[in-house]
Design a protein around this motif. Structure first.
Motif, mmCIF file in Angstrom:
data_model
loop_
_atom_site.group_PDB
_atom_site.id
_atom_site.type_symbol
_atom_site.label_atom_id
_atom_site.label_comp_id
_atom_site.label_asym_id
_atom_site.label_seq_id
_atom_site.Cartn_x
_atom_site.Cartn_y
_atom_site.Cartn_z
ATOM 1 N N LYS A 1 0.828 -1.211 0.000
ATOM 2 C CA LYS A 1 0.000 0.000 0.000
ATOM 3 C C LYS A 1 0.866 1.267 0.000
ATOM 4 O O LYS A 1 0.358 2.374 0.084
ATOM 5 N N GLN A 2 2.179 1.075 -0.068
ATOM 6 C CA GLN A 2 3.084 2.232 0.003
ATOM 7 C C GLN A 2 3.970 2.348 -1.236
ATOM 8 O O GLN A 2 5.020 2.979 -1.203
ATOM 9 N N LEU A 3 3.499 1.743 -2.332
ATOM 10 C CA LEU A 3 4.316 1.817 -3.549
ATOM 11 C C LEU A 3 4.454 3.256 -4.042
ATOM 12 O O LEU A 3 5.415 3.594 -4.721
ATOM 13 N N TRP A 4 3.496 4.085 -3.691
ATOM 14 C CA TRP A 4 3.589 5.494 -4.111
ATOM 15 C C TRP A 4 4.858 6.135 -3.569
ATOM 16 O O TRP A 4 5.448 7.008 -4.214
ATOM 17 N N VAL A 5 5.314 5.674 -2.380
ATOM 18 C CA VAL A 5 6.551 6.206 -1.798
ATOM 19 C C VAL A 5 7.748 5.853 -2.691
ATOM 20 O O VAL A 5 8.632 6.689 -2.928
ATOM 21 N N ALA A 6 7.749 4.623 -3.209
ATOM 22 C CA ALA A 6 8.821 4.211 -4.122
ATOM 23 C C ALA A 6 8.805 5.081 -5.372
ATOM 24 O O ALA A 6 9.854 5.473 -5.885
ATOM 25 N N GLY A 7 7.593 5.379 -5.865
ATOM 26 C CA GLY A 7 7.474 6.255 -7.033
ATOM 27 C C GLY A 7 8.062 7.633 -6.757
ATOM 28 O O GLY A 7 8.823 8.176 -7.562
ATOM 29 N N VAL A 8 7.728 8.178 -5.581
ATOM 30 C CA VAL A 8 8.201 9.513 -5.200
ATOM 31 C C VAL A 8 9.729 9.551 -5.117
ATOM 32 O O VAL A 8 10.383 10.373 -5.761
ATOM 33 N N PHE A 9 10.298 8.625 -4.335
ATOM 34 C CA PHE A 9 11.745 8.669 -4.153
ATOM 35 C C PHE A 9 12.492 8.260 -5.423
ATOM 36 O O PHE A 9 13.560 8.790 -5.712
ATOM 37 N N GLY A 10 11.898 7.332 -6.172
ATOM 38 C CA GLY A 10 12.505 6.948 -7.445
ATOM 39 C C GLY A 10 12.619 8.146 -8.375
ATOM 40 O O GLY A 10 13.681 8.425 -8.931
ATOM 41 N N ALA A 11 11.519 8.885 -8.517
ATOM 42 C CA ALA A 11 11.516 10.037 -9.426
ATOM 43 C C ALA A 11 12.440 11.144 -8.921
ATOM 44 O O ALA A 11 13.167 11.765 -9.696
ATOM 45 N N MET A 12 12.411 11.370 -7.596
ATOM 46 C CA MET A 12 13.291 12.398 -7.032
ATOM 47 C C MET A 12 14.755 12.082 -7.317
ATOM 48 O O MET A 12 15.517 12.937 -7.770
ATOM 49 N N PHE A 13 15.134 10.829 -7.065
ATOM 50 C CA PHE A 13 16.544 10.487 -7.244
ATOM 51 C C PHE A 13 16.910 10.323 -8.712
ATOM 52 O O PHE A 13 18.059 10.498 -9.093
ATOM 53 N N HIS A 14 15.906 10.022 -9.541
ATOM 54 C CA HIS A 14 16.146 10.054 -10.982
ATOM 55 C C HIS A 14 16.597 11.456 -11.375
ATOM 56 O O HIS A 14 17.590 11.634 -12.083
ATOM 57 N N ASN A 15 15.889 12.461 -10.871
ATOM 58 C CA ASN A 15 16.220 13.846 -11.201
ATOM 59 C C ASN A 15 17.549 14.276 -10.591
ATOM 60 O O ASN A 15 18.315 15.011 -11.217
ATOM 61 N N VAL A 16 17.826 13.803 -9.367
ATOM 62 C CA VAL A 16 19.115 14.114 -8.740
ATOM 63 C C VAL A 16 20.258 13.529 -9.576
ATOM 64 O O VAL A 16 21.243 14.211 -9.879
ATOM 65 N N GLY A 17 20.104 12.261 -9.993
ATOM 66 C CA GLY A 17 21.129 11.601 -10.796
ATOM 67 C C GLY A 17 21.379 12.343 -12.100
ATOM 68 O O GLY A 17 22.522 12.560 -12.501
ATOM 69 N N GLN A 18 20.270 12.745 -12.728
ATOM 70 C CA GLN A 18 20.375 13.460 -13.988
ATOM 71 C C GLN A 18 21.161 14.765 -13.846
ATOM 72 O O GLN A 18 22.024 15.071 -14.660
ATOM 73 N N ILE A 19 20.854 15.499 -12.796
ATOM 74 C CA ILE A 19 21.507 16.801 -12.623
ATOM 75 C C ILE A 19 22.977 16.601 -12.232
ATOM 76 O O ILE A 19 23.846 17.364 -12.645
ATOM 77 N N LEU A 20 23.275 15.531 -11.479
ATOM 78 C CA LEU A 20 24.675 15.258 -11.127
ATOM 79 C C LEU A 20 25.488 14.923 -12.376
ATOM 80 O O LEU A 20 26.614 15.415 -12.548
#
Ligand SMILES: [Zn+2]
Lengths: 124, 171
Positions: B101-120
């Motif tokens: 019931k908390q997969l949305w959290v994985a979506g949130v952190f996945g997308a956030m760190f996707h963007n962090v990785g991209q900018i790095l």
């Protein structure tokens, strides 16, 4: 459902902090602006925007692409580019923004730097 | 690797690729490098939690590579790959912490760190640290789009569970 609340709180807190930081960054202003144009990490040109009397433009080439950069007194933009995402063109003019213009496909960054040090303060 | 597993991974990669290609046709609403809906993230979350981390990585890497080739954006392969790998890594860490019931959290952190990785990767490639100015906006957009894609994956998984089509690891 205690953990659900924990995650909601954590995500909410990160969202709030990021939103505030984003607002500060986008309202941040540099002083008298010098535009530095970086390509692949090299500063290829600097332009003192306030000393520009006649608008001009020039082309920066990158592998098989290019960006046309347009300069007017006090502001600069990417007028045309053949990158696939066109993000650099859509970013429009910048005049004293801390936020740079970037064309990542062409590894091009236009950054405004003040003669002094970095951000001079926050102005509406 | 058996035929069933291979077929499933190929199908997932195809779905992710189609989503990615369709999304690439839609210009992002805000002209900031790296901002997008990231709908293909639904497939990554699904594969990570319904299948296995290895399956998720295989689908992710194939999708990012083929997506760059097919959309003619080979120049942006490094950015997407950097983002994709960091997204995968953070989901791997969250995998044991989150219930279905908390997969949305994985979506949130996945997308956030996707963007962090991209900018790095962007900062490393262009050697202009000033690009960090995009980070807060990218985090906000990552949280919002990630919550949406994560909820989609959560809903998808719940529905598949209900009709008993989730299979689990095929090997
Ligand atoms: Zn561009």
């Amino acid at each position: 459902m205690k953990t659900q609340k924990f995650w909601l709180f954590l995500v909410g807190a990160v969202l709030l902090v990021s939103a505030v930081a984003g607002m500060l960054v986008f309202r941040g202003r540099t002083g008298a602006a010098t535009a530095s144009i970086y390509q692949d990490g090299e500063c290829i040109r600097t332009i003192a925007l306030d000393d520009v009397n006649k608008p001009f433009s020039f082309t920066v080439e990158w592998e098989d692409g290019c960006n046309v950069i347009e300069v007017e007194r006090g502001r600069i933009r990417v007028a045309e580019a053949d990158c696939p995402d066109q993000v650099c063109v859509r970013q429009g003019w910048i005049s004293n923004s801390v936020v740079p213009i970037a064309c990542l496909p062409h590894r091009l960054v236009i950054q405004l730097e003040s003669a002094g040090s970095g951000v001079d303060g926050v102005a509406g | 690797m058996n035929v069933k597993k291979l077929t499933r991974l190929a199908l997932l990669t195809t779905i992710a690729l189609i989503i990615f290609m369709v999304e690439a046709q839609i210009p992002p609403p805000i002209p900031i490098p790296g901002i997008k809906l990231g709908l293909a993230n639904i497939v990554t979350v699904y594969a990570m939690f319904a299948l296995s981390p290895g399956d998720a990585l295989a689908v992710l890497v194939c999708r990012v590579f083929l997506g760059s080739v097919f959309s003619g954006q080979l120049m942006t392969l490094f950015y997407s790959m950097g983002g994709g790998l960091l997204c995968w890594l953070v989901m791997l860490l969250l995998r044991r912490l989150l219930s279905k019931k908390q997969l949305w959290v994985a979506g949130v952190f996945g997308a956030m760190f996707h963007n962090v990785g991209q900018i790095l990767v962007a900062i490393a490639l262009t050697r202009t640290p000033g690009l960090i100015a995009y980070l807060p906006v990218l985090l906000v957009s990552g949280i919002l789009t990630g919550a949406f894609t994560g909820l989609c994956a959560q809903f998808l998984l719940a529905q598949l569970d209900k009709i008993g089509q989730n299979g689990g690891p095929a090997d």
